[in-house]
Design an enzyme around this catalytic site. Structure first.
Site, short mmCIF file in Angstrom:
data_model
loop_
_atom_site.label_atom_id
_atom_site.label_comp_id
_atom_site.label_asym_id
_atom_site.label_seq_id
_atom_site.Cartn_x
_atom_site.Cartn_y
_atom_site.Cartn_z
N ASP A 131 0.85 -1.19 0.00
CA ASP A 131 0.00 0.00 0.00
C ASP A 131 0.88 1.24 0.00
O ASP A 131 2.02 1.20 0.48
CB ASP A 131 -0.93 0.03 1.21
CG ASP A 131 -2.12 0.97 1.02
OD1 ASP A 131 -2.38 1.41 -0.12
OD2 ASP A 131 -2.80 1.27 2.02
N GLY A 132 0.36 2.31 -0.54
CA GLY A 132 1.04 3.59 -0.54
C GLY A 132 0.13 4.65 0.04
O GLY A 132 -1.09 4.49 0.05
N GLU A 189 2.44 3.81 -4.13
CA GLU A 189 1.89 2.50 -4.48
C GLU A 189 2.92 1.70 -5.28
O GLU A 189 3.13 0.51 -5.04
CB GLU A 189 0.59 2.66 -5.29
CG GLU A 189 -0.55 3.30 -4.56
CD GLU A 189 -1.26 2.41 -3.54
OE1 GLU A 189 -0.87 1.23 -3.37
OE2 GLU A 189 -2.21 2.90 -2.91
N ASP A 206 -4.23 -2.51 -3.38
CA ASP A 206 -5.51 -1.84 -3.54
C ASP A 206 -5.43 -0.76 -4.62
O ASP A 206 -6.37 -0.01 -4.82
CB ASP A 206 -6.03 -1.28 -2.22
CG ASP A 206 -5.14 -0.22 -1.61
OD1 ASP A 206 -4.17 0.23 -2.27
OD2 ASP A 206 -5.39 0.16 -0.45
N HIS A 261 -9.33 -0.60 2.48
CA HIS A 261 -10.12 -0.24 3.67
C HIS A 261 -11.40 -1.07 3.76
O HIS A 261 -12.45 -0.56 4.15
CB HIS A 261 -10.42 1.25 3.68
CG HIS A 261 -9.20 2.08 3.50
ND1 HIS A 261 -8.25 2.23 4.48
CD2 HIS A 261 -8.73 2.76 2.43
CE1 HIS A 261 -7.27 2.99 4.03
NE2 HIS A 261 -7.53 3.32 2.79
N ASP A 290 -1.48 -0.35 5.07
CA ASP A 290 -1.94 1.03 5.18
C ASP A 290 -1.37 1.67 6.44
O ASP A 290 -0.90 2.81 6.40
CB ASP A 290 -3.47 1.07 5.19
CG ASP A 290 -3.99 2.49 5.30
OD1 ASP A 290 -3.77 3.29 4.37
OD2 ASP A 290 -4.62 2.81 6.34
#
Length: 160
Positions: free
Chosen positions: A8-9, A51, A73, A128, A138
């Site tokens: 994740d970024g 990301e 994501d 999320h 995250d």
């Protein structure tokens, strides 16, 4: 060797301070689970660059060719491979279908090189939405993005 990676970024402002997080999991032949977390923050960058950096850092951490499942994501990252956007970008000299320069070519080239030794499958996961490892990534990314300024790196590709 099969490795499952979640990435994740994050960026606080776009552009702004940013960070990435990655979790790598491998179960050895004896059935023992090995897990490694990676994260880093940058003083000024974008969410998409983070990301990409999450996937790059995770793949570059692998010491030998592996069967890899990368969960992200980011549709930007996943679709670039699953829908073969990167193939077209390369054929067109890093131009998109509208003949405009592709954004973040420095990181796309690095990601392609990092993925090359491996058999990589790209999997999109809804962000999320309660996926444990996505949520952990995250947390790592946000923590890296909000770290003290002295711990943040410069994103030369963004700034340059």
């Amino acid at each position: 060797m099969r490795v499952v990676i979640y990435t994740d970024g994050s960026s606080r402002g776009n552009p702004g301070p940013g960070g990435y997080g990655a979790v790598l999991r491998y179960t050895d032949p004896a059935g023992v689970l090995h897990e490694r977390e990676l994260s880093q923050g940058y003083a000024r960058t974008t969410n998409n660059r983070m990301e990409l950096m999450a996937a790059i850092a995770a793949l570059e951490a692998l010491k030998r060719p592996c069967e890899v499942e990368v969960h992200s994501d980011s549709q930007y990252v996943v679709n670039a491979f699953n829908q073969h956007w990167v193939d077209g970008w390369q054929r067109r000299g890093w131009k998109n279908a509208k003949k405009e320069p592709v954004k973040n070519p420095d990181l796309w080239k690095r990601l392609i090189a990092a993925a090359k030794p491996h058999d990589v499958r790209w999997v999109w996961v809804r962000g999320h939405a309660g996926a444990e490892l996505n949520e952990r990534c995250d947390q790592l990314a946000v923590a890296a993005a909000t770290a003290p300024v002295a711990q943040l790196l410069g994103d030369e590709g963004f700034e340059g």
